[in-house]
Design an enzyme around this catalytic site. Structure first.
Site, PDB file in Angstrom:
ATOM      1  N   ALA A  36       0.863  -1.175   0.000  1.00 46.31           N
ATOM      2  CA  ALA A  36       0.000   0.000   0.000  1.00 46.31           C
ATOM      3  C   ALA A  36       0.905   1.233   0.000  1.00 46.31           C
ATOM      4  CB  ALA A  36      -0.870  -0.007   1.243  1.00 46.31           C
TER       5      ALA A  36
ATOM      6  N   GLY B 220      -0.022  -5.139   0.362  1.00 46.79           N
ATOM      7  CA  GLY B 220      -1.099  -5.019  -0.617  1.00 46.79           C
ATOM      8  C   GLY B 220      -0.714  -5.603  -1.970  1.00 46.79           C
TER       9      GLY B 220
ATOM     10  N   GLU C 242      -1.392  -9.170  -1.684  1.00 44.11           N
ATOM     11  CA  GLU C 242      -2.844  -9.374  -1.619  1.00 44.11           C
ATOM     12  C   GLU C 242      -3.454  -9.254  -3.018  1.00 44.11           C
ATOM     13  OE1 GLU C 242      -3.281  -6.494   1.630  1.00 44.11           O
ATOM     14  OE2 GLU C 242      -4.314  -8.088   2.724  1.00 44.11           O
TER      15      GLU C 242
ATOM     16  N   GLU D 166       2.723  -6.394   7.064  1.00 43.90           N
ATOM     17  CA  GLU D 166       1.937  -5.331   7.708  1.00 43.90           C
ATOM     18  C   GLU D 166       2.164  -5.227   9.212  1.00 43.90           C
ATOM     19  OE1 GLU D 166       0.908  -7.071   5.226  1.00 43.90           O
ATOM     20  OE2 GLU D 166      -0.394  -5.929   3.902  1.00 43.90           O
TER      21      GLU D 166
END
Ligand code: NAI
Length: 713
Positions: free
Chosen positions: A67, A113, A116, A138
């Site tokens: 992210a 992310g 993911e 994370e």
């Protein structure tokens, strides 16, 4: 014009999407890049000409790094955190439910992310290159994977394998990921496109489907076994974090509460968890340290000159001991032609043996390939003389910590190297000025201080000596940057920044062992505070001989306040007398650590001479004794400009010593305690012993009501 997801017309029904965030050096998922992906997914869903999609990065070394962390800084409330998480969840759900096959060709960082996203694709193929890393780190930032990772990772690699990956944030390279079933295969980079074409042509018949072992399959099938895995993991997390880090517990809660629940419910739990974590001071500190470390990957502007890390071609390390061998390996692995010199063939080959062992362990753990091992060894040349150094860009001295020996080595180096060559010292307790004293060109001498073990510890102190010129400092920083270290630029003084701050902490442990009833309590208090290990265990790691030698040098430089604790002095003297090697503080008996009887005896002898018998002490009191002197010394370092800023102190201590990251470093911790309280406590201690006396800078801060960091930062 697209922002990050670039595609042309489909070729033979296949849409090739190049991921390349044009405005940034790495690919990351921000609100804007997620929305753009969402549009792309809608387009794929509605265009019947598309029968498959291949995602591939257009940035070497970065698939999708995660992210966009700058988005975290914009988040002001739990609702905003929830919204950001929900956006990613929706987009990845849409992607996962596409009726056509999707293939992620992973080369470079595929983290958070980014992974993911890849997990939402139907097929994942990774290359086997060094830069390819997959993981969900994370928790290291104090949050939990929000965009489906907690749901899709267990489904992909099995519940039992997923739990430790989620809790530790550990990353895997391509071959490791293939072995765990996180990707369908790991192939050389050049083969990626071909493999993707084959997958789409054969509708996935060419990919291997990972088969879990029996235990993994049983755990996946039976809820009570999943609960058992979570119970075990909770115990482990408690033992390693002492409950200081909320994110791993939130991961465990989400997994536990999500058992037997729908995907939607599990994703809702994740949103709530991240909204809570967004408010946590621990998350704030971890994100702050992440930004500080990202900014410290290259030399700061204050160096005053710039040298491209890639311009470093040749180097040498003098001294093939514990430090020298490890550092030479780091250089060789990054493609620097490195000479490793020691006094005789036996010592050099001992160093080379250490290197081969490290490389073999990396190969067996699939951290590197056999080819990379060969390449690293090709870049190393063992030597017992100074020939071949004329073109070296930098020579690092890592010989024994004795000034006379270092002077001799530097004189020889000045003659053996060209004028462009930087002469760096890895000394842990002398100054650059001391070392450079006899050198013909002291402007070429700098400090480049690594931590033990050099392959694991991320920090390097780049030390500007009083006469070092900007080019030399910049070149030393470029070497540190090339080998992937976090850099802190510090001024010249004994111990530089980190060891100077650590010295009173280690020494204070020596005073405390004779003052507390149970000396083992010292390490327990430090661990509970959040240190990675207690000071007594650290002394054993460094070695009592080395640490006494360092503390003698520190006393020479700083006088009384760094006078070695009597117990260390007495143990060192007994070692000198016996020549049988310095004793360890601890011995292992029946799998439990006990105080070494020699140490116990030294403590008892000293206690007998003391007017006050050993006392019970609270953990809080022990921590004050250990940590407040670090803060006091740090205030001096800032005053003397040894450290440029409180952020540098925090970064250096967290990355150099593992100082409780969740506290944000010693000076962030000082701000939470309050400077007046620290000064008042130090004054109280100083009534017993002057070594605690608060320095003028700290006193001034207390009087003015100052903090080290601005309140809002
Ligand atoms: P070590 O004793 O393991 O290795 C020193 C090596 O230097 C030996 O192999 C010795 O034969 C060699 N040597 C001595 N004189 C030499 C000469 N004239 N030419 C070539 N080689 C020579 O020592 P270690 O632990 O590797 O430390 C080296 C330096 O790194 C010291 O200055 C130490 O203070 C510093 N340092 C040590 C750390 C540690 O934790 N061990 C951490 C950070 C720095």
């Amino acid at each position: 014009m697209s922002l990050m997801w670039h595609s042309d017309e489909p070729k033979d029904g296949v849409l090739w999407v190049t991921i390349n965030w044009t405005e940034r050096p790495v690919n990351a998922l921000s609100r804007a890049t997620l929305r753009e992906l969402s549009q792309l997914v809608t387009h794929v869903r509605t265009d019947s000409a598309i029968r498959g999609v291949v995602f591939k990065s257009g940035k070497p070394g970065s698939f999708i790094a995660g992210a966009d962390v700058t988005e975290f800084q914009k988040i002001q409330s739990p609702d905003e955190a929830r919204d950001f998480v929900e956006l990613g969840q929706q987009v990845f759900d849409d992607l996962a439910s596409l009726p056509v096959p999707t293939v992620a060709l992973i080369s470079g960082a595929c983290l958070g992310g980014g992974l993911e996203f890849a997990l939402a694709c139907r097929y994942r193929i990774a290359d086997d290159g060094r830069k390819t890393q997959l993981g969900l780190p994370e928790v290291k930032l104090g949050i939990i994977p929000g965009w489906g990772g907690t749901v899709r990772l267990p489904r992909t690699v099995g519940f039992m394998e997923a739990v430790p990956l989620l809790l530790t944030g550990r990353t895997l390279n391509g071959p490791q990921a293939a072995r765990k079933g996180l990707v369908h295969d790991s192939v050389p980079n050049e083969a990626l496109d071909h493999v993707a074409r084959e997958i789409l042509r054969t509708e996935g018949r060419t990919v291997r489907h990972h088969r879990l072992r029996v235990v993994g399959r049983l755990v996946n099938a039976l809820s009570p076994l999943k609960k058992l895995v979570l119970w075990q993991a909770t115990k482990q997390v408690l033992a390693t974090t002492h409950g200081h880090y909320p994110a791993p517990f939130e991961v465990l809660n989400v997994l536990r509460a999500g058992l037997g629940q729908s995907d939607e419910e599990q994703l809702r739990l994740v949103r709530e968890a991240n909204a809570r974590l967004g408010e946590s001071p621990v998350t704030r500190e971890l994100v702050r340290l992440f930004f500080l470390s990202e900014g410290a990957k290259k030399a700061p502007d204050s160096v005053g000159a710039q040298v491209e890390p890639d311009s470093i071609r040749q180097a040498a390390v003098i001294g093939a001991g514990a430090m020298g061998a490890g550092i030479a390996l780091l250089m060789a692995r990054r493609g620097i032609w490195t000479r490793l010199k020691d006094l005789n063939p036996e010592f050099v080959s001992r160093g080379m043996k250490t290197i081969r062992k490290l490389l073999s362990s990396d190969v067996s753990r699939r951290r590197i390939t056999a080819l990379e091992r060969t390449q690293a060894l090709d870049h190393l040349s063992p030597a017992t003389d100074y020939r071949g150094l004329k073109n070296a860009d930098l020579v690092l001295e890592a010989v024994v910590e004795e000034l006379d020996v270092k002077h001799k080595v530097f004189d020889e180096l000045a003659a053996a190297t060209g004028p462009q060559c930087v002469l760096a010292t890895n000394t842990s307790s002398l100054t650059v000025a001391d070392v450079a004293r006899t050198v013909a060109h002291p402007e070429r001498v700098v400090g480049l201080h690594f931590f033990n073990p050099p392959d694991k510890m991320p920090l390097v102190e780049v030390v500007r000596g009083p006469q070092s010129n900007a080019e030399s400092v910049a070149k030393a920083a470029a070497v540190a940057s090339r080998i992937g270290k976090t850099i802190v630029l510090v001024g010249d003084c004994a111990g530089f920044l980190v060891n100077r701050l650590l010295a009173p902490y280690m020494n204070e442990a020596g005073h405390l062992v004779t003052e507390v009833e149970d000396p083992l309590q010292i390490d327990r208090a430090a661990l509970e505070f959040g240190m990675p290990m207690g000071p007594l265990e650290l002394i054993d790691l460094v070695g009592l001989g080395v640490s006494s030698h360092v503390s003698e040098n520190m006393q020479k430089a700083y006088g009384e306040r760094m006078e070695p604790a009597p117990v260390w002095k007495s143990l060192r003297d007994s070692y000198d007398a016996s020549k049988s090697g310095p004793p360890k503080v601890f011995i292992k008996k029946w799998f439990r650590r006990r105080l070494n009887p020699a140490v116990r005896k030294a403590i008892a002898d000293l206690a007998r001479q003391s007017p006050t018998p050993p006392q019970a002490m609270s953990h809080e009191a022990i921590v004050q004794r250990l940590v407040y002197p670090i803060i006091n010394e740090a205030a001096r370092c800032l005053d003397e400009k040894v450290a440029a800023s409180p952020d540098d102190v925090d970064l250096a201590m967290v990355f150099g010593t593992g100082f409780a990251p969740f506290r944000g470093g010693p000076l962030r911790y000082a701000d939470t305690v309050g400077i007046p309280k620290i000064v008042e406590t130090l004054d109280r201690f100083a009534a017993q012993n002057a070594r605690f006396t608060p320095c003028e800078a700290l006193r001034r801060m207390a009087t003015a009501g100052d903090r080290f960091h601005r309140a809002e930062s």
